[in-house]
Design an enzyme around this catalytic site. Structure first.
Site, mmCIF file in Angstrom:
data_model
loop_
_atom_site.group_PDB
_atom_site.id
_atom_site.type_symbol
_atom_site.label_atom_id
_atom_site.label_comp_id
_atom_site.label_asym_id
_atom_site.label_seq_id
_atom_site.Cartn_x
_atom_site.Cartn_y
_atom_site.Cartn_z
ATOM 1 C CB CYS B 201 -38.029 63.349 112.197
ATOM 2 S SG CYS B 201 -36.283 63.588 111.852
ATOM 3 C CG HIS B 205 -40.948 59.366 115.307
ATOM 4 N ND1 HIS B 205 -41.160 58.202 116.009
ATOM 5 C CD2 HIS B 205 -39.868 59.138 114.522
ATOM 6 C CE1 HIS B 205 -40.223 57.311 115.668
ATOM 7 N NE2 HIS B 205 -39.439 57.851 114.757
ATOM 8 N NE ARG B 244 -35.064 55.360 117.800
ATOM 9 C CZ ARG B 244 -35.378 55.131 116.535
ATOM 10 N NH1 ARG B 244 -34.452 55.183 115.608
ATOM 11 N NH2 ARG B 244 -36.605 54.849 116.190
ATOM 12 C CB CYS B 248 -33.917 57.884 112.643
ATOM 13 S SG CYS B 248 -35.493 57.607 113.439
#
Lengths: 103, 287, 103, 169
Positions: B201, B205, B244, B248
């Site tokens: 992740c 991000h 989401r 992802c």
């Protein structure tokens, strides 16, 4: 059933600004579903706006208009409290309309 | 299987923690320090995006890219989540068959509470997200649970978030080894690389936040969940936090977990805690 | 991904090619599939299954059902290689993830 | 702000070349109208019908011909506001405004889309010559806007880049 049309019409002096959002898939006819089959075109063709019995705006749309279409324009002659009528028809003959007060 | 392994990991972490608390001198792994992590996390994004106000991080790519922001401002003149918001209010207020309603299940009758979710439930020893609480409320009242990712769940979320706009995320991590273990498990999930593409992740991000990935600007992880649920143009519909996470994971070619899997709830707990102080801005829109 | 994991994928690819020349039997497929399924279960236990592994397993089952055992065995070996790569990734990440944490 | 409202400068001359070139057929039709061979368009009060034929055209020249049957000239009085890079090709905000007088219609064309004409708006007297909407773009393309003012057509265009999406947010 809630209306498919959201509208905000606000008078600023002589001019009334109208914003609308219509709930509609606006399928272009070029997109495939999960099974790989083309989703047939389904889109709004005509949207008309009337104020005090007079047409103030007409939209002609094709399948390239985005899903849940948005529109903004302004016209002269509307006053606070006047009624604005919005109606649409799509290529399958479906339609909806709503009347909203100018704020 | 995955949930069970998550539990095993957490049990081990909790045991380790217990062990360290009994023997303060022993070095049984790094100390779990949520408050310290949060300070470092927020400082990282403040350095990476000078001039972006803390609350503005809720707006993801629009906070960090001018071109995107202009399009967003145009879209927000009449946001596409308006229909879901109205549906959500209607659904939230509609009584169950037994006459009770969602309001009866939540503190403050469910109004203005989004910023406190997820929370760690000391009785059940697990992270409870808003969506899980919504479904538990339904089940307690004899209703079937809702599917997690889209539809009515996203609409109810949208309404509940809208009543909480402006309230800063206020996630608490109680001083309890199980809560700390859940937090640590979420943190691990966030930083662990996974999937055939070998991304975490954080790869997108944190390290690459604000940069372009194909056509998109990657949202900073700080404040990321404050505008959920979101209407994504790419989906053409609303989606919840679960949607989401699932998408992802799919994008990095990792087999997604089930919505509300313990690991996803822990991840949401960690991410929301990292964003404490960022005001709720949901529902939101994204490309 | 670790170098070891990449090597496993590459080796499995070669194995798939060389074995493809011989006609595989159902029992060969069954053995290859069992090995792949076991590796994938281990990846699952480590919280790190890859979607291409699942896709290869599914395609292998399909090919076996149609008695195309060469292809089915190659797909099962591919799935096993992918699962092993994901296991290597997950094992390496057990400690490596801490290095990525914002400090 | 990284993008400018169009439509002055070099971009327009490029636009003019393209549009004029594309409008060979339209020019002929306009001549026919001017020569009185074809009756002028609809009466003011008559409710106009959805221009089916114009929406079915795959190139700009034929779409404009079907819609207006007139030649187009580039104008710095037509402003088109579109993003340089679309955040998502499915939702591209498009705003058109003009200082030209007596505007009766505004149309938006996307030459690289399967069907060129995206939207056409009819503006009765008293409606301001300005409209915003959201359109789909299949790929990178010019967005061409056409404003009908006092019976003549004026245009502007601007390119919008559409990249693959589905990853960020």
């Amino acid at each position: 059933m809630p209306s498919t049309i959201r509208v905000r019409a606000v008078a600023h002096g002589e001019s009334t600004e109208v914003q609308s959002l219509i709930q509609h898939p606006m399928d272009s006819g070029f997109v495939k579903d999960k099974e790989g089959k083309l989703i047939p075109p389904h889109y709004i063709e005509v949207v008309s706006f009337e104020c005090n019995g007079k047409t103030v705006f007409t939209a002609f749309w094709g399948p390239a208009v985005s899903k849940d279409p948005y529109l903004k324009f302004s016209f002269k002659g509307g006053r606070k409290g006047d009624e604005l009528k919005i109606s649409w028809t799509d290529n399958e003959g479906k339609s909806d309309s709503i009347a909203a007060k100018i704020l | 299987m995955i949930g069970r392994i998550g539990s095993i990991y957490r049990a081990a972490a909790a045991a380790a923690l217990l062990f360290t608390s009994l023997l303060p001198a022993a070095s049984a792994g790094p100390r779990i320090d949520p408050a310290g992590d949060q300070r470092a996390f927020q400082a990282y994004f403040e350095r990476a995006f000078p001039g972006v106000a803390l609350d503005d991080f809720a707006n993801g790519p629009y906070a960090v890219n001018k071109e995107m922001r202009k399009q967003w401002e145009e879209i927000m003149q009449f946001p596409p989540y308006d229909f879901a918001l109205d549906d959500g209010k209607r659904l939230f207020e509609a009584p169950f068959k037994n006459g009770k309603s969602y309001a009866d299940c939540f503190p403050d009758r469910g109004i203005g509470i989004r910023q406190s979710y997820p929370y760690f439930d000391l009785r059940s020893g697990e992270v409870v997200t808003l969506d899980l609480a919504i479904n538990r409320c339904r089940e307690q009242n004899g209703e079937k649970p809702l599917p997690y990712e889209v539809g009515d769940m996203a609409a109810i979320d949208a309404y509940m978030a809208s009543t909480s706009r402006g309230k800063p995320f206020d996630i608490r991590i109680p001083d309890d080894p199980r809560a700390l273990a859940a937090y640590e498990n979420g943190k691990k999930f966030f930083y662990e690389r996974r999937g055939q593409l070998n991304f975490s992740c954080a790869s997108c991000h944190v390290q690459a936040a604000g940069r372009r990935m194909r056509g998109d600007i990657l949202a900073p992880a700080l404040g990321m969940l404050a505008s959920f649920p979101i209407y994504r143009s790419d989906w053409g519909s609303m989606g919840t936090v679960d949607r989401r996470f699932v998408s992802c994971n799919e994008q990095v070619r990792s087999l997604p977990l089930k919505p509300e899997d313990e690991a996803y709830r822990d991840l949401e707990y960690f991410l929301s805690y990292m964003s404490n102080g960022v005001a709720i801005a949901g529902p939101g829109t994204r490309p | 991904m670790s170098r070891r994991a990449l090597a496993v994928v590459a080796a499995a690819g070669l194995a798939g090619l060389s074995c493809g020349a011989l006609a595989a039997t159902q029992s060969e497929f069954d053995a290859a599939y069992a090995a792949a399924a076991q590796a994938e279960a281990q990846a699952g236990a480590l919280h790190d299954q890859w979607s291409p592994t699942e896709a290869a397993l599914k395609a292998a089952r399909q090919a076996a059902e149609e008695k195309r055992y060469d292809e089915a065995s190659a797909l099962a070996r591919r799935a096993e290689a992918l699962a092993k790569a994901s296991i290597s990734q997950a094992q390496a990440q057990q400690s490596l993830w801490r290095e990525a944490v914002v400090k | 702000m990284s993008r400018a409202v169009s439509s002055v400068s070099g971009e327009v001359s490029a636009g003019r070349r393209l549009v004029l070139h594309a409008l060979g057929l339209g020019g002929m039709a306009a001549l026919a109208v001017a020569a009185g061979l074809v009756p002028p368009a609809r009466a003011a009060e008559e409710a106009p019908a959805w221009p089916k034929n114009a929406f079915a055209q795959k190139d700009q020249a034929h779409a404009l011909d079907a819609l207006y049957g007139k030649t187009l000239e580039a104008s710095d009085k037509v402003s088109l506001d579109v993003p340089e890079i679309a955040e998502n090709g499915a939702v591209v905000p498009v705003s058109v405004t003009t200082s030209l007088p007596n505007v009766t219609s505004i149309s938006v064309l996307i030459p690289e889309n399967p069907y060129t004409l995206a939207a056409s708006y009819r503006l009765p007297e008293g409606t301001e010559p300005s409209v915003s909407c959201r359109l789909k773009m299949a790929k990178t393309s010019d967005v061409v806007v056409v404003v009908e003012s006092a019976g003549k057509l004026y245009g502007a265009k601007k390119q919008v880049k559409v990249t693959l999406g589905g990853c960020g947010g």
